[in-house]
Design an enzyme around this catalytic site. Structure first.
Site, short mmCIF file in Angstrom:
data_model
loop_
_atom_site.label_atom_id
_atom_site.label_comp_id
_atom_site.label_asym_id
_atom_site.label_seq_id
_atom_site.Cartn_x
_atom_site.Cartn_y
_atom_site.Cartn_z
N CYS A 256 -53.13 94.96 -46.75
CA CYS A 256 -52.74 95.29 -45.38
C CYS A 256 -51.45 94.54 -45.04
O CYS A 256 -51.43 93.31 -45.05
CB CYS A 256 -53.85 94.92 -44.40
SG CYS A 256 -53.36 95.11 -42.69
N ASN B 209 -50.91 103.99 -31.41
CA ASN B 209 -51.14 105.21 -32.15
C ASN B 209 -52.46 105.08 -32.91
O ASN B 209 -52.63 104.14 -33.69
CB ASN B 209 -49.99 105.47 -33.14
CG ASN B 209 -48.67 105.72 -32.43
OD1 ASN B 209 -48.65 106.36 -31.38
ND2 ASN B 209 -47.59 105.20 -32.98
N GLY C 4 -49.79 109.66 -35.53
CA GLY C 4 -48.75 109.10 -36.39
C GLY C 4 -48.99 107.64 -36.75
O GLY C 4 -48.03 106.92 -37.07
N HIS D 74 -52.51 97.90 -33.77
CA HIS D 74 -51.29 97.29 -33.23
C HIS D 74 -50.82 98.07 -32.02
O HIS D 74 -51.09 99.26 -31.88
CB HIS D 74 -50.18 97.23 -34.28
CG HIS D 74 -49.85 98.55 -34.90
ND1 HIS D 74 -50.62 99.11 -35.89
CD2 HIS D 74 -48.86 99.44 -34.64
CE1 HIS D 74 -50.10 100.28 -36.23
NE2 HIS D 74 -49.03 100.51 -35.48
#
Ligand code: 5GP
Ligand code: ZN
Length: 112
Positions: free
Chosen positions: A3, A85, A91, A98
């Site tokens: 990640c 998002n 997207g 975040h």
């Protein structure tokens, strides 16, 4: 687990940090879409908005308290926009929750 944002949080990938507390890290987006484009990221790995649990409510609250502090620090006195998002249609490209904090110019009433 691979990640990018966990690696940034640990300091293994460089970033320009603008804010940090026990719950949240915030750094400049690599590909800014506005004069100010900060990513506010919980330190806990949560994959997306769909993966937030009741136990994470404090963390999500801390994200918004951080947003307020960052906006003040960066002089966004005329306002700012916060975007999350969630998933493919929105997207989302990084699978670590975040929030985009955008500002520094007039954005108008439309969503983006
Ligand atoms: P998303 O499309 O998932 O909502 O937003 C991901 C954001 O992360 C994008 O705006 C992209 O520019 C940013 N990003 C991707 N990789 C990195 C990186 O390694 N460092 C930083 N600072 N931002 C990144
Ligand atoms: Zn992560």
């Amino acid at each position: 687990m691979d990640c990018i944002f966990c690696e940034i949080i640990k300091g293994n990938i460089p970033s320009t940090k603008v804010y940090e507390d026990d719950f949240v890290t915030a750094f400049n987006d690599l590909n800014p879409q506005m004069p100010v484009h900060v990513l506010i990221v919980p330190k806990k790995h949560i994959a997306s908005c769909n993966d937030i649990t009741e136990d994470d409510a404090l963390i999500v609250g801390k994200v918004f308290l951080a947003a307020k502090e960052i906006a003040k620090k960066l002089g966004l006195d005329n306002g700012y926009r916060i975007i999350n998002n969630c998933g493919k249609d929105a997207g989302q490209t990084v699978g670590h929750l975040h929030f985009h904090l955008l500002g520094g110019k007039t954005m108008g009433e439309k969503i983006i």
